[in-house]
Structures are given as C-alpha cells and as structure tokens.
Design a protein around this motif. Structure first.
Motif, PDB file in Angstrom:
ATOM      1  N   SER A  89      -2.684  -2.070  -8.056  1.00  0.00           N
ATOM      2  CA  SER A  89      -3.967  -1.500  -7.645  1.00  0.00           C
ATOM      3  C   SER A  89      -4.083  -1.233  -6.144  1.00  0.00           C
ATOM      4  O   SER A  89      -4.878  -0.385  -5.740  1.00  0.00           O
ATOM      5  CB  SER A  89      -5.113  -2.408  -8.087  1.00  0.00           C
ATOM      6  N   ARG A  90      -3.307  -1.904  -5.311  1.00  0.00           N
ATOM      7  CA  ARG A  90      -3.388  -1.677  -3.864  1.00  0.00           C
ATOM      8  C   ARG A  90      -2.507  -0.515  -3.407  1.00  0.00           C
ATOM      9  O   ARG A  90      -2.629  -0.055  -2.273  1.00  0.00           O
ATOM     10  CB  ARG A  90      -2.997  -2.934  -3.106  1.00  0.00           C
ATOM     11  N   ASP A 126       0.173  -5.877 -11.211  1.00  0.00           N
ATOM     12  CA  ASP A 126      -0.874  -5.364 -10.316  1.00  0.00           C
ATOM     13  C   ASP A 126      -0.308  -4.322  -9.361  1.00  0.00           C
ATOM     14  O   ASP A 126       0.476  -4.644  -8.472  1.00  0.00           O
ATOM     15  CB  ASP A 126      -1.505  -6.510  -9.527  1.00  0.00           C
ATOM     16  N   GLU A 175      -1.358   2.829  -2.453  1.00  0.00           N
ATOM     17  CA  GLU A 175      -2.039   4.071  -2.088  1.00  0.00           C
ATOM     18  C   GLU A 175      -1.097   5.255  -2.024  1.00  0.00           C
ATOM     19  O   GLU A 175      -1.503   6.390  -2.235  1.00  0.00           O
ATOM     20  CB  GLU A 175      -2.729   3.915  -0.725  1.00  0.00           C
ATOM     21  N   LYS A 208      -3.017   1.860 -14.052  1.00  0.00           N
ATOM     22  CA  LYS A 208      -2.321   0.873 -13.216  1.00  0.00           C
ATOM     23  C   LYS A 208      -2.436   1.173 -11.725  1.00  0.00           C
ATOM     24  O   LYS A 208      -2.523   0.278 -10.916  1.00  0.00           O
ATOM     25  CB  LYS A 208      -0.824   0.836 -13.586  1.00  0.00           C
ATOM     26  N   LEU A 209      -2.418   2.457 -11.375  1.00  0.00           N
ATOM     27  CA  LEU A 209      -2.386   2.876  -9.974  1.00  0.00           C
ATOM     28  C   LEU A 209      -3.773   3.300  -9.524  1.00  0.00           C
ATOM     29  O   LEU A 209      -3.988   4.421  -9.051  1.00  0.00           O
ATOM     30  CB  LEU A 209      -1.385   4.023  -9.810  1.00  0.00           C
ATOM     31  N   THR A 210      -4.714   2.402  -9.616  1.00  0.00           N
ATOM     32  CA  THR A 210      -6.120   2.740  -9.382  1.00  0.00           C
ATOM     33  C   THR A 210      -6.439   3.065  -7.923  1.00  0.00           C
ATOM     34  O   THR A 210      -7.416   3.762  -7.649  1.00  0.00           O
ATOM     35  CB  THR A 210      -7.036   1.604  -9.853  1.00  0.00           C
ATOM     36  N   GLY A 211      -5.645   2.603  -6.976  1.00  0.00           N
ATOM     37  CA  GLY A 211      -5.878   2.896  -5.563  1.00  0.00           C
ATOM     38  C   GLY A 211      -5.051   4.046  -5.034  1.00  0.00           C
ATOM     39  O   GLY A 211      -5.109   4.369  -3.848  1.00  0.00           O
ATOM     40  N   THR A 221       0.839  -1.202   0.000  1.00  0.00           N
ATOM     41  CA  THR A 221       0.000   0.000   0.000  1.00  0.00           C
ATOM     42  C   THR A 221       0.871   1.247   0.000  1.00  0.00           C
ATOM     43  O   THR A 221       0.441   2.291  -0.467  1.00  0.00           O
ATOM     44  CB  THR A 221      -0.937   0.036   1.224  1.00  0.00           C
TER      45      THR A 221
END
Length: 93
Positions: free
Chosen positions: A56-57, A54, A59, A83-86, A32
């Motif tokens: 996506s986690r 991945d 933050e 790619k960096l959705t979170g 994260t």
C-alpha cells in the motif's frame, strides 16, 4: 534498513524467485519506490510480487523492459488495484 524507502534493483536478471523473496521481505511494506526495470519479470514474477502482504505504500513501480506480455500486464490490472492502493506511477512498457 528501517529507513529504506527507495530500492533500485534494475538490470539484475531478476525473475520469479527474486520476486517471491522480495514479497516475503518485511522491508517491502516500507517502500515508496521500487525499480525493477530490465529484469526477467513475467506474469509469474508479477503474481509472486503481488502475493506480498502489504504494497500500500508503494507509489512508483518501474517494470520497464521486462517480458510481462499481455498476461503480466493483465494480472497487474486485475489484482494490482487492490494491492497497490498508493500507486501513483506504473511503468511497464
């Protein structure tokens, strides 16, 4: 290391090769917080990192003090969103 969520690799002279190794690590998908400040990350290193399957986690991504230049920041802007959705915080001054 299955519980690893925060990884601080700041000030280690890491560049493209380290970014490619990190991108291939299954541990990266669990993180994260990733601190890569004051290394040697340029556009090629950003591209290698964004090749991870991945992110996506993630933050918080800290890239302060790296020689990203306009092309590295542009790459983050163009390809990072998918790619960096979170992502909540990106530091790359």
């Amino acid at each position: 290391l299955p519980a690893l969520r925060d990884l601080d690799l700041a000030s280690n002279r890491l560049g493209r090769d380290a970014a490619a190794l990190l991108a291939r690590s299954p541990l990266l998908a669990r993180l994260t917080d990733l601190d890569l400040a004051f290394n040697r990350f340029d556009a090629a290193a950003v591209e290698a990192l964004l090749a991870a399957p991945d992110l996506s986690r993630l933050e918080d991504l800290n890239l302060l003090g790296n020689p990203l230049r306009d092309d590295g920041v542009g790459l983050l802007a163009r390809r990072g969103g998918a790619k960096l959705t979170g992502l909540r915080r990106l530091s790359c001054r």
